[in-house]
Design a protein around this motif. Sequence first.
Motif, PDB file in Angstrom:
ATOM      1  N   MET A   1      97.052  50.920  19.906  1.00 54.62           N
ATOM      2  CA  MET A   1      95.805  51.112  20.668  1.00 54.62           C
ATOM      3  C   MET A   1      96.112  51.112  22.168  1.00 54.62           C
ATOM      4  SD  MET A   1      92.266  48.888  20.447  1.00 54.62           S
ATOM      5  CE  MET A   1      92.118  49.249  18.700  1.00 54.62           C
ATOM      6  N   LYS A   2      95.630  52.124  22.881  1.00 56.73           N
ATOM      7  CA  LYS A   2      95.919  52.253  24.310  1.00 56.73           C
ATOM      8  C   LYS A   2      95.099  51.247  25.122  1.00 56.73           C
ATOM      9  CE  LYS A   2      96.616  57.278  24.013  1.00 56.73           C
ATOM     10  NZ  LYS A   2      96.105  58.578  24.471  1.00 56.73           N
ATOM     11  N   PRO A   3      95.704  50.717  26.189  1.00 55.46           N
ATOM     12  CA  PRO A   3      94.878  49.953  27.142  1.00 55.46           C
ATOM     13  C   PRO A   3      94.130  50.937  28.041  1.00 55.46           C
ATOM     14  CG  PRO A   3      97.193  49.932  27.819  1.00 55.46           C
ATOM     15  CD  PRO A   3      97.140  50.676  26.515  1.00 55.46           C
ATOM     16  N   TRP A   4      92.857  50.692  28.224  1.00 57.68           N
ATOM     17  CA  TRP A   4      92.002  51.645  28.942  1.00 57.68           C
ATOM     18  C   TRP A   4      91.610  51.115  30.325  1.00 57.68           C
ATOM     19  CZ3 TRP A   4      91.311  56.368  26.862  1.00 57.68           C
ATOM     20  CH2 TRP A   4      91.557  56.521  25.490  1.00 57.68           C
ATOM     21  N   GLU A   5      91.421  52.045  31.235  1.00 56.28           N
ATOM     22  CA  GLU A   5      90.893  51.723  32.564  1.00 56.28           C
ATOM     23  C   GLU A   5      89.517  52.346  32.694  1.00 56.28           C
ATOM     24  OE1 GLU A   5      92.553  51.694  37.062  1.00 56.28           O
ATOM     25  OE2 GLU A   5      92.605  53.674  36.099  1.00 56.28           O
ATOM     26  N   VAL A   6      88.576  51.578  33.219  1.00 52.28           N
ATOM     27  CA  VAL A   6      87.202  52.046  33.427  1.00 52.28           C
ATOM     28  C   VAL A   6      87.076  52.597  34.846  1.00 52.28           C
ATOM     29  CG1 VAL A   6      84.777  51.366  33.438  1.00 52.28           C
ATOM     30  CG2 VAL A   6      86.362  50.305  31.819  1.00 52.28           C
ATOM     31  N   VAL A   7      86.406  53.726  34.979  1.00 52.66           N
ATOM     32  CA  VAL A   7      86.184  54.340  36.292  1.00 52.66           C
ATOM     33  C   VAL A   7      84.675  54.534  36.469  1.00 52.66           C
ATOM     34  CG1 VAL A   7      86.617  56.330  37.774  1.00 52.66           C
ATOM     35  CG2 VAL A   7      88.404  55.515  36.211  1.00 52.66           C
ATOM     36  N   ILE A   8      84.132  53.955  37.540  1.00 55.60           N
ATOM     37  CA  ILE A   8      82.675  53.995  37.755  1.00 55.60           C
ATOM     38  C   ILE A   8      82.377  54.405  39.195  1.00 55.60           C
ATOM     39  CG2 ILE A   8      80.519  52.667  37.700  1.00 55.60           C
ATOM     40  CD1 ILE A   8      82.029  50.653  35.867  1.00 55.60           C
ATOM     41  N   GLY A   9      81.439  55.292  39.346  1.00 53.93           N
ATOM     42  CA  GLY A   9      80.865  55.620  40.651  1.00 53.93           C
ATOM     43  C   GLY A   9      79.362  55.442  40.567  1.00 53.93           C
ATOM     44  N   ILE A  10      78.749  54.987  41.637  1.00 50.56           N
ATOM     45  CA  ILE A  10      77.309  54.704  41.630  1.00 50.56           C
ATOM     46  C   ILE A  10      76.588  55.621  42.615  1.00 50.56           C
ATOM     47  CG2 ILE A  10      75.513  52.971  42.003  1.00 50.56           C
ATOM     48  CD1 ILE A  10      77.194  52.185  39.696  1.00 50.56           C
ATOM     49  N   GLU A  11      75.511  56.238  42.151  1.00 46.28           N
ATOM     50  CA  GLU A  11      74.588  56.964  43.028  1.00 46.28           C
ATOM     51  C   GLU A  11      73.303  56.144  43.094  1.00 46.28           C
ATOM     52  OE1 GLU A  11      74.039  60.865  41.456  1.00 46.28           O
ATOM     53  OE2 GLU A  11      76.187  61.267  41.290  1.00 46.28           O
ATOM     54  N   THR A  12      72.910  55.775  44.300  1.00 46.67           N
ATOM     55  CA  THR A  12      71.736  54.918  44.480  1.00 46.67           C
ATOM     56  C   THR A  12      70.652  55.668  45.225  1.00 46.67           C
ATOM     57  OG1 THR A  12      73.175  52.976  44.610  1.00 46.67           O
ATOM     58  CG2 THR A  12      70.911  52.723  45.401  1.00 46.67           C
ATOM     59  N   HIS A  13      69.436  55.610  44.705  1.00 43.40           N
ATOM     60  CA  HIS A  13      68.274  56.186  45.390  1.00 43.40           C
ATOM     61  C   HIS A  13      67.459  55.038  45.985  1.00 43.40           C
ATOM     62  CE1 HIS A  13      69.365  59.497  42.653  1.00 43.40           C
ATOM     63  NE2 HIS A  13      68.863  60.271  43.591  1.00 43.40           N
ATOM     64  N   ALA A  14      67.449  54.969  47.306  1.00 46.32           N
ATOM     65  CA  ALA A  14      66.718  53.911  48.007  1.00 46.32           C
ATOM     66  C   ALA A  14      65.495  54.514  48.688  1.00 46.32           C
ATOM     67  CB  ALA A  14      67.612  53.238  49.041  1.00 46.32           C
ATOM     68  N   GLN A  15      64.310  54.001  48.340  1.00 44.51           N
ATOM     69  CA  GLN A  15      63.098  54.479  49.009  1.00 44.51           C
ATOM     70  C   GLN A  15      63.032  53.888  50.404  1.00 44.51           C
ATOM     71  OE1 GLN A  15      59.368  54.167  46.871  1.00 44.51           O
ATOM     72  NE2 GLN A  15      58.203  54.007  48.772  1.00 44.51           N
TER      73      GLN A  15
ATOM     74  N   PRO B   1      84.482  56.856  43.163  1.00 41.13           N
ATOM     75  CA  PRO B   1      84.690  56.247  41.835  1.00 41.13           C
ATOM     76  C   PRO B   1      85.775  55.176  41.868  1.00 41.13           C
ATOM     77  CG  PRO B   1      85.749  58.388  41.932  1.00 41.13           C
ATOM     78  CD  PRO B   1      85.012  58.228  43.237  1.00 41.13           C
ATOM     79  N   GLU B   2      85.500  54.087  42.591  1.00 41.67           N
ATOM     80  CA  GLU B   2      86.489  53.034  42.804  1.00 41.67           C
ATOM     81  C   GLU B   2      86.134  51.725  42.105  1.00 41.67           C
ATOM     82  OE1 GLU B   2      87.909  54.669  47.220  1.00 41.67           O
ATOM     83  OE2 GLU B   2      86.805  52.775  47.050  1.00 41.67           O
ATOM     84  N   LEU B   3      85.023  51.710  41.380  1.00 47.08           N
ATOM     85  CA  LEU B   3      84.618  50.506  40.661  1.00 47.08           C
ATOM     86  C   LEU B   3      85.293  50.509  39.293  1.00 47.08           C
ATOM     87  CD1 LEU B   3      80.918  50.930  41.689  1.00 47.08           C
ATOM     88  CD2 LEU B   3      82.405  49.098  42.526  1.00 47.08           C
ATOM     89  N   ARG B   4      85.803  49.353  38.874  1.00 46.66           N
ATOM     90  CA  ARG B   4      86.625  49.308  37.668  1.00 46.66           C
ATOM     91  C   ARG B   4      86.070  48.418  36.560  1.00 46.66           C
ATOM     92  NH1 ARG B   4      87.833  53.255  39.433  1.00 46.66           N
ATOM     93  NH2 ARG B   4      89.834  54.037  40.215  1.00 46.66           N
ATOM     94  N   SER B   5      84.852  47.965  36.700  1.00 51.87           N
ATOM     95  CA  SER B   5      84.236  47.150  35.650  1.00 51.87           C
ATOM     96  C   SER B   5      82.737  47.084  35.890  1.00 51.87           C
ATOM     97  CB  SER B   5      84.815  45.727  35.642  1.00 51.87           C
ATOM     98  OG  SER B   5      84.433  45.028  36.813  1.00 51.87           O
TER      99      SER B   5
ATOM    100  N   ARG C   1      89.897  56.134  31.036  1.00 47.24           N
ATOM    101  CA  ARG C   1      91.177  56.844  30.959  1.00 47.24           C
ATOM    102  C   ARG C   1      92.262  55.836  30.612  1.00 47.24           C
ATOM    103  NH1 ARG C   1      92.133  58.109  37.458  1.00 47.24           N
ATOM    104  NH2 ARG C   1      92.230  55.929  38.130  1.00 47.24           N
ATOM    105  N   PRO C   2      93.345  56.280  29.979  1.00 50.98           N
ATOM    106  CA  PRO C   2      94.448  55.361  29.718  1.00 50.98           C
ATOM    107  C   PRO C   2      95.005  54.822  31.027  1.00 50.98           C
ATOM    108  CG  PRO C   2      94.687  57.373  28.433  1.00 50.98           C
ATOM    109  CD  PRO C   2      93.571  57.613  29.413  1.00 50.98           C
ATOM    110  N   ILE C   3      95.350  53.542  31.050  1.00 51.60           N
ATOM    111  CA  ILE C   3      95.928  52.944  32.258  1.00 51.60           C
ATOM    112  C   ILE C   3      97.191  53.703  32.636  1.00 51.60           C
ATOM    113  CG2 ILE C   3      97.090  50.879  33.137  1.00 51.60           C
ATOM    114  CD1 ILE C   3      95.082  49.196  31.679  1.00 51.60           C
ATOM    115  N   GLY C   4      97.279  54.051  33.912  1.00 52.87           N
ATOM    116  CA  GLY C   4      98.426  54.802  34.412  1.00 52.87           C
ATOM    117  C   GLY C   4      98.170  56.288  34.539  1.00 52.87           C
ATOM    118  N   GLN C   5      97.103  56.784  33.909  1.00 52.44           N
ATOM    119  CA  GLN C   5      96.786  58.217  34.000  1.00 52.44           C
ATOM    120  C   GLN C   5      96.066  58.488  35.310  1.00 52.44           C
ATOM    121  OE1 GLN C   5      95.067  60.400  30.547  1.00 52.44           O
ATOM    122  NE2 GLN C   5      93.356  60.879  31.920  1.00 52.44           N
ATOM    123  N   ALA C   6      96.500  59.508  36.038  1.00 50.72           N
ATOM    124  CA  ALA C   6      95.897  59.838  37.325  1.00 50.72           C
ATOM    125  C   ALA C   6      94.600  60.629  37.153  1.00 50.72           C
ATOM    126  CB  ALA C   6      96.884  60.622  38.176  1.00 50.72           C
ATOM    127  N   GLN C   7      94.544  61.482  36.160  1.00 51.88           N
ATOM    128  CA  GLN C   7      93.382  62.338  35.950  1.00 51.88           C
ATOM    129  C   GLN C   7      92.206  61.532  35.404  1.00 51.88           C
ATOM    130  OE1 GLN C   7      94.164  65.531  33.264  1.00 51.88           O
ATOM    131  NE2 GLN C   7      92.095  66.407  33.384  1.00 51.88           N
TER     132      GLN C   7
END
Length: 483
Positions: A1-15, A162-166, A205-211
């Motif tokens: 089983m591969k170790p996975w890395e989470v990649v998250i970006g947030i778009e926020t709508h502020a009134q 997309p620099e958030l990892r959890s 993405r699998p840890i170590g993968q750039a894409q």
Amino acid sequence: MKPWEVVIGIETHAQLSTRAKIFSGSSTAFGAAPNLQANAVDIALPGVLPVLNKGAVECAIRFGLAVGAKIAERSIFARKNYFYPDLPKGYQISQYELPVVVGGSLAISVGEREKLISLTRAHLEEDAGKSLHEGAGQQLHGRSGIDLNRAGTPLLEIVSEPELRSAAEAVAYARTLHALLRWIGICDGNMQEGSFRCDANVSVRPIGQAQFGTRREIKNLNSFRFLQQAIEYEVQWQIATIEEGGRVEQATVLFDPDSGETRAMRSKEDAHDYRYFPDPDLLPLLIDRPWVEQIRSQMPELPLAKRDRLIADYGLSAYDANVLTTSLELADYYEATVAAAGKANAKTCANWVMVDLAARLNKEDREIGESPVAAEQLGALIARIGDGTISTNIGRKIFDALWNGEGSSPDEIIFRQGLQQISDSSSLEALLDELLAANPAMVAEFRAGKEKAFNALVGQAMKATRGKANPQRVSELLRKKLG
């Protein structure tokens, strides 16, 4: 089983906190009956023209300054074309290629770890209306309706890299951004009313993968708890799908709080699907340096700067300074308390604000600005504890009296109720002599090495004086008499 890395970006709508909409004079106040706050511009009657709200632009500039971003000297409004029943024009006025704010960063804390998150951009746009469906109100009688009160409400869309990892980092980012927007006064942050909404772009993405992996966008998350739950479920779903031989398709998904699951709403559009082009009804937005500098001069001290100053000026721990700078109102209350109590009592002031005051506010579901005890009153109370006039326990009783409106100042309550602490040695010695004579068994126990007997004697002395004796002085004199 591969170790996975989470990649998250947030778009926020502020009134944005303007009284009028971004391109019309309609009110932005929350809670009006459907369609009462939508004028000819908002509902796109033929021949109407948008007029840009200067206040919305100034809010965007304030944000750019707060995050160290570049304020574009020239930006363009564009039409984002799509069909939806609550979008009467058939397009949304937004910004695409040339946004008003470019770059910047936001420092977040996750536990004891700090991380700097880069921002891609922040751009101005208008909100759409709202579709109301079956069950939303008796007036619909099983049908759907359109409320255009929100159409044209000014938004600042803030996009992170997309620099958030959890999920924990994503929530820390959202909380930090939420607090900053309130701090600089450009958004009230009311998530229940839709003033602050997050879309989370999640991939693995699998840890170590750039894409990057294929992302799915979770739309309209209006609570920090839902943001965390939605990301955690989506991450587990994507990993399970890939490991079982499936494929993650790019999509827009919704989070169902009842089931705790995400579900696909539609395939994810790309920018070219919206056919962006410059809005011919709006001139380019030009922002010169004098305007930016004028707004900079009106900016409050920012949270990180205030946190560092509280540590340097008052000797607070990093933890205390972080807590006290969670909102500008709380930080200002604390500093006003110190001003009234004296700088020597700065740490005691922090404890009272973070513990005693916070507990009472939480119990009664009040904000710091609704505290019945003013900062000046609390500072005066802490000063009287600091100079020995009253004990801490008596201080809490006075705090209760101030909270309940039973006095105008600590000094007035102390004088009226005769609460001044007894520290005079002659008075205390006479009291202790009587106490020791009346409790020979406790004296014998203490001399036999039982410290609890000493504490019991101190308690007896405090009881005899109805809590007015100085406990430190009582302890000193009692140990002296017991040898």
